[in-house]
Design a protein around this motif. Sequence first.
Motif, PDB file in Angstrom:
ATOM      1  N   GLY A   1       0.745  -1.213   0.126  1.00  0.00           N
ATOM      2  CA  GLY A   1       0.124   0.189  -0.106  1.00  0.00           C
ATOM      3  C   GLY A   1       0.770   1.392  -0.089  1.00  0.00           C
ATOM      4  N   SER A   2       2.177   1.101   0.252  1.00  0.00           N
ATOM      5  CA  SER A   2       2.871   2.453   0.064  1.00  0.00           C
ATOM      6  C   SER A   2       3.569   2.611  -1.403  1.00  0.00           C
ATOM      7  N   HIS A   3       3.911   3.765  -1.428  1.00  0.00           N
ATOM      8  CA  HIS A   3       4.577   4.141  -2.678  1.00  0.00           C
ATOM      9  C   HIS A   3       5.717   3.562  -3.142  1.00  0.00           C
ATOM     10  N   PHE A   4       6.263   2.792  -1.842  1.00  0.00           N
ATOM     11  CA  PHE A   4       7.674   2.165  -2.207  1.00  0.00           C
ATOM     12  C   PHE A   4       7.308   0.613  -2.521  1.00  0.00           C
ATOM     13  N   GLU A   5       6.222   0.188  -2.392  1.00  0.00           N
ATOM     14  CA  GLU A   5       5.899  -1.279  -2.460  1.00  0.00           C
ATOM     15  C   GLU A   5       6.433  -1.979  -3.767  1.00  0.00           C
ATOM     16  N   ALA A   6       6.214  -1.063  -5.135  1.00  0.00           N
ATOM     17  CA  ALA A   6       6.470  -1.712  -6.404  1.00  0.00           C
ATOM     18  C   ALA A   6       8.140  -2.028  -6.490  1.00  0.00           C
ATOM     19  N   GLY A   7       8.770  -0.977  -5.828  1.00  0.00           N
ATOM     20  CA  GLY A   7      10.370  -1.054  -5.946  1.00  0.00           C
ATOM     21  C   GLY A   7      10.650  -2.142  -4.936  1.00  0.00           C
ATOM     22  N   LEU A   8      10.060  -2.261  -3.951  1.00  0.00           N
ATOM     23  CA  LEU A   8      10.451  -3.379  -2.923  1.00  0.00           C
ATOM     24  C   LEU A   8      10.103  -4.626  -3.339  1.00  0.00           C
ATOM     25  N   LYS A   9       8.905  -4.684  -3.991  1.00  0.00           N
ATOM     26  CA  LYS A   9       8.737  -6.174  -4.694  1.00  0.00           C
ATOM     27  C   LYS A   9       9.618  -6.601  -5.668  1.00  0.00           C
ATOM     28  N   ARG A  10      10.109  -5.697  -6.472  1.00  0.00           N
ATOM     29  CA  ARG A  10      11.161  -5.988  -7.154  1.00  0.00           C
ATOM     30  C   ARG A  10      12.333  -6.310  -6.668  1.00  0.00           C
ATOM     31  N   ARG A  11      12.806  -5.657  -5.648  1.00  0.00           N
ATOM     32  CA  ARG A  11      14.125  -6.100  -4.750  1.00  0.00           C
ATOM     33  C   ARG A  11      13.818  -7.319  -4.115  1.00  0.00           C
ATOM     34  N   ARG A  12      12.622  -7.824  -3.477  1.00  0.00           N
ATOM     35  CA  ARG A  12      12.629  -8.963  -3.094  1.00  0.00           C
ATOM     36  C   ARG A  12      12.532 -10.167  -3.904  1.00  0.00           C
ATOM     37  N   ILE A  13      11.945  -9.789  -4.965  1.00  0.00           N
ATOM     38  CA  ILE A  13      11.804 -11.159  -6.121  1.00  0.00           C
ATOM     39  C   ILE A  13      13.284 -11.236  -6.581  1.00  0.00           C
ATOM     40  N   ALA A  14      14.321 -10.025  -6.860  1.00  0.00           N
ATOM     41  CA  ALA A  14      15.324 -10.117  -7.296  1.00  0.00           C
ATOM     42  C   ALA A  14      16.333 -11.119  -6.064  1.00  0.00           C
ATOM     43  N   VAL A  15      16.232 -10.690  -4.745  1.00  0.00           N
ATOM     44  CA  VAL A  15      16.705 -11.458  -3.583  1.00  0.00           C
ATOM     45  C   VAL A  15      16.315 -12.934  -3.687  1.00  0.00           C
ATOM     46  N   GLY A  16      15.075 -13.109  -3.708  1.00  0.00           N
ATOM     47  CA  GLY A  16      14.731 -14.408  -3.722  1.00  0.00           C
ATOM     48  C   GLY A  16      15.082 -15.295  -4.837  1.00  0.00           C
ATOM     49  N   ASN A  17      15.312 -14.651  -6.079  1.00  0.00           N
ATOM     50  CA  ASN A  17      15.861 -15.436  -7.049  1.00  0.00           C
ATOM     51  C   ASN A  17      17.326 -15.784  -6.625  1.00  0.00           C
ATOM     52  N   LEU A  18      18.015 -14.762  -6.134  1.00  0.00           N
ATOM     53  CA  LEU A  18      19.544 -14.965  -5.643  1.00  0.00           C
ATOM     54  C   LEU A  18      19.543 -16.158  -4.600  1.00  0.00           C
ATOM     55  N   TRP A  19      18.623 -16.201  -3.767  1.00  0.00           N
ATOM     56  CA  TRP A  19      18.602 -17.442  -2.824  1.00  0.00           C
ATOM     57  C   TRP A  19      18.234 -18.582  -3.477  1.00  0.00           C
ATOM     58  N   SER A  20      17.284 -18.886  -4.584  1.00  0.00           N
ATOM     59  CA  SER A  20      17.105 -20.073  -5.297  1.00  0.00           C
ATOM     60  C   SER A  20      18.167 -20.282  -6.053  1.00  0.00           C
ATOM     61  N   LYS A  21      19.140 -19.684  -6.487  1.00  0.00           N
ATOM     62  CA  LYS A  21      20.245 -19.891  -7.414  1.00  0.00           C
ATOM     63  C   LYS A  21      21.243 -20.967  -6.922  1.00  0.00           C
ATOM     64  N   ALA A  22      21.491 -21.898  -7.506  1.00  0.00           N
ATOM     65  CA  ALA A  22      22.396 -22.863  -7.185  1.00  0.00           C
ATOM     66  C   ALA A  22      23.847 -22.174  -7.056  1.00  0.00           C
ATOM     67  N   ALA A  23      24.432 -22.744  -6.147  1.00  0.00           N
ATOM     68  CA  ALA A  23      25.996 -22.206  -5.941  1.00  0.00           C
ATOM     69  C   ALA A  23      26.904 -22.687  -7.017  1.00  0.00           C
TER      70      ALA A  23
END
Length: 90
Positions: free
Chosen positions: A68-90
């Motif tokens: 609901g904040s004006h930061f939500e869209a940017g934070l969502k992109r950041r969390r998705i990117a961090v989640g993708n990094l988490w899921s990436k095999a080392a």
Amino acid sequence: MLFRSILRESVPYWDEMNINQQSALISFAFNLGAYFYNSSGFGTISRTLASKAWGQVPNAMLLYRNPGSHFEAGLKRRRIAVGNLWSKAA
């Protein structure tokens, strides 16, 4: 690195995580605070990490984006990117 040291001491199973998972948590902590684990408001991510539900961590991270904040869209992109990094095999 300060964040890494704090997370290593506070987050269970840190040494069992691969470098991408550790890096994802460092990024998450950089944005939300190094002492997020087991802190008020961080129950979902803390329980997910404590139970080693590794596959659920990206979705848990996505919850922390100020809906609901004006930061939500940017934070969502950041969390998705961090989640993708988490899921990436080392």
